[in-house]
Design a protein around this motif. Structure first.
Motif, short mmCIF file in Angstrom:
data_model
loop_
_atom_site.label_atom_id
_atom_site.label_comp_id
_atom_site.label_asym_id
_atom_site.label_seq_id
_atom_site.Cartn_x
_atom_site.Cartn_y
_atom_site.Cartn_z
N GLU A 215 0.85 -1.19 0.00
CA GLU A 215 0.00 0.00 0.00
C GLU A 215 0.88 1.24 0.00
O GLU A 215 1.96 1.26 0.59
N PHE A 216 0.37 2.26 -0.65
CA PHE A 216 1.08 3.54 -0.72
C PHE A 216 0.09 4.64 -0.36
O PHE A 216 -0.99 4.71 -0.94
N GLY A 217 0.46 5.47 0.63
CA GLY A 217 -0.46 6.50 1.10
C GLY A 217 0.18 7.86 1.22
O GLY A 217 1.40 8.01 1.20
N VAL A 218 -0.68 8.86 1.38
CA VAL A 218 -0.26 10.25 1.60
C VAL A 218 -0.50 10.59 3.06
O VAL A 218 -1.59 10.35 3.59
N LYS A 219 0.51 11.12 3.72
CA LYS A 219 0.47 11.35 5.16
C LYS A 219 0.65 12.82 5.48
O LYS A 219 1.44 13.53 4.86
N ALA A 220 -0.08 13.30 6.50
CA ALA A 220 0.08 14.67 6.99
C ALA A 220 -0.26 14.69 8.47
O ALA A 220 -1.08 13.89 8.95
N GLY A 221 0.39 15.59 9.20
CA GLY A 221 0.12 15.64 10.62
C GLY A 221 0.83 16.79 11.31
O GLY A 221 1.29 17.74 10.69
N LEU A 222 0.92 16.65 12.63
CA LEU A 222 1.46 17.69 13.49
C LEU A 222 2.56 17.12 14.37
O LEU A 222 2.40 16.04 14.96
N ASN A 223 3.69 17.81 14.43
CA ASN A 223 4.75 17.47 15.37
C ASN A 223 4.67 18.39 16.59
O ASN A 223 4.27 19.55 16.49
N TYR A 224 5.04 17.84 17.72
CA TYR A 224 5.16 18.65 18.93
C TYR A 224 6.50 18.28 19.55
O TYR A 224 6.64 17.21 20.13
N THR A 225 7.49 19.14 19.36
CA THR A 225 8.88 18.75 19.61
C THR A 225 9.62 19.71 20.52
O THR A 225 9.22 20.86 20.72
N GLY A 226 10.70 19.22 21.04
CA GLY A 226 11.60 20.01 21.85
C GLY A 226 13.02 19.59 21.60
O GLY A 226 13.30 18.78 20.72
N GLN A 227 13.92 20.13 22.40
CA GLN A 227 15.33 19.77 22.25
C GLN A 227 15.95 19.71 23.64
O GLN A 227 15.85 20.65 24.43
N HIS A 228 16.58 18.58 23.93
CA HIS A 228 17.24 18.40 25.22
C HIS A 228 18.71 18.78 25.08
O HIS A 228 19.41 18.27 24.21
N ALA A 229 19.15 19.68 25.93
CA ALA A 229 20.54 20.12 25.90
C ALA A 229 21.23 19.73 27.19
O ALA A 229 20.65 19.79 28.28
N SER A 230 22.49 19.32 27.08
CA SER A 230 23.25 18.93 28.26
C SER A 230 24.73 19.19 28.01
O SER A 230 25.16 19.45 26.88
N GLY A 231 25.50 19.12 29.07
CA GLY A 231 26.94 19.28 28.94
C GLY A 231 27.42 20.70 28.82
O GLY A 231 28.53 20.95 28.33
N PHE A 232 26.60 21.67 29.27
CA PHE A 232 27.04 23.07 29.22
C PHE A 232 28.17 23.32 30.22
O PHE A 232 28.19 22.74 31.31
N PRO A 233 29.09 24.22 29.90
CA PRO A 233 30.13 24.59 30.87
C PRO A 233 29.59 25.55 31.91
O PRO A 233 28.49 26.09 31.76
#
Length: 224
Positions: A27-45
């Motif tokens: 099967e082959f389909g067309v997809k659309a949607g919504l992302n809800y994202t962030g970014q984890h940061a670590s190792g700061f001086p």
């Protein structure tokens, strides 16, 4: 390593499509949607006795973004399928951090990717599947706002060309033509190279990493 991962994933997508075209369960389909994202940061001086990890991580929030593209599905058995998507993905986050004068500033980042998730699906109940796999993304562009004002693109060389991580979630087949999907993505590689300096311009020691993560909700239409 990222290039090899991307090439392997692309070969899987091509192979899935070629094999599936010779069978009746593709099967082959067309997809659309919504992302809800962030970014984890670590190792700061540390800077002037301040732990930048606490300053950054406590104030990072998730932002919405768009997702759109195609899905290829090959049913290998009654209860198992192999899937591959080709998606345009927006991954965004907002951080309220502090500048060198320790004044609070708000920065909105929006990263644009071309993503290739490859994942297996196991049917738990009629129409309900659990899905798990990997996702490789190629960086396209970056847009951002600083204190509410659109800013010029940052140095592209500071952002990795590839993001790679694991993804898993659930999908529900509503009927022959429609499928709902929800999954969580967790990056495994550093996506940005950032160096911190003191007031004299000397580089501070640290191993800063920026890891993308978030959820995606989508609807796939299978027209045939």
């Amino acid at each position: 390593m990222s290039n090899r991962i991307a090439l392997t994933s692309l070969c899987l997508l091509i192979g899935l499509t070629v094999i599936a075209q010779n069978g009746s369960k593709w099967e082959f389909g067309v997809k659309a949607g919504l992302n809800y994202t962030g970014q984890h940061a670590s190792g700061f001086p540390e800077f002037l006795g301040q732990d930048l990890n606490k300053i950054y991580n406590k104030t990072t929030t998730w932002d919405p973004g768009l997702s759109a593209g195609f899905q290829s599905k090959l049913r290998l058995s009654e209860n198992f399928s192999l899937n591959a998507d080709l998606l345009y993905n927006q991954r965004a986050y907002t951080s309220t951090t502090k500048d060198t004068s320790f004044s609070e500033v708000k920065l909105i980042n929006r990263l644009h990717y071309l993503s290739l998730p490859v994942y297996g699906g196991l049917q738990l109940l009629p129409g309900l599947n659990v899905e798990i796999g990997v996702e490789t993304s190629y960086f396209l562009d970056w847009t951002g706002k600083y204190q509410g004002n659109q800013i010029e693109p940052i140095n592209r060389d500071a952002i990795s060309d590839f993001d790679f991580g694991v993804a898993g979630g659930l999908s529900y087949r509503i009927n022959k033509y429609l499928s709902l999907q929800g999954r969580y993505y967790r990056g495994l590689v550093n996506t940005m190279e950032v160096k911190f300096t003191d007031i004299n311009g000397n580089e501070l020691e640290g191993n800063t990493k920026f890891i993308n993560h978030g959820v995606q909700l989508s609807l796939t239409v299978f027209p045939f």
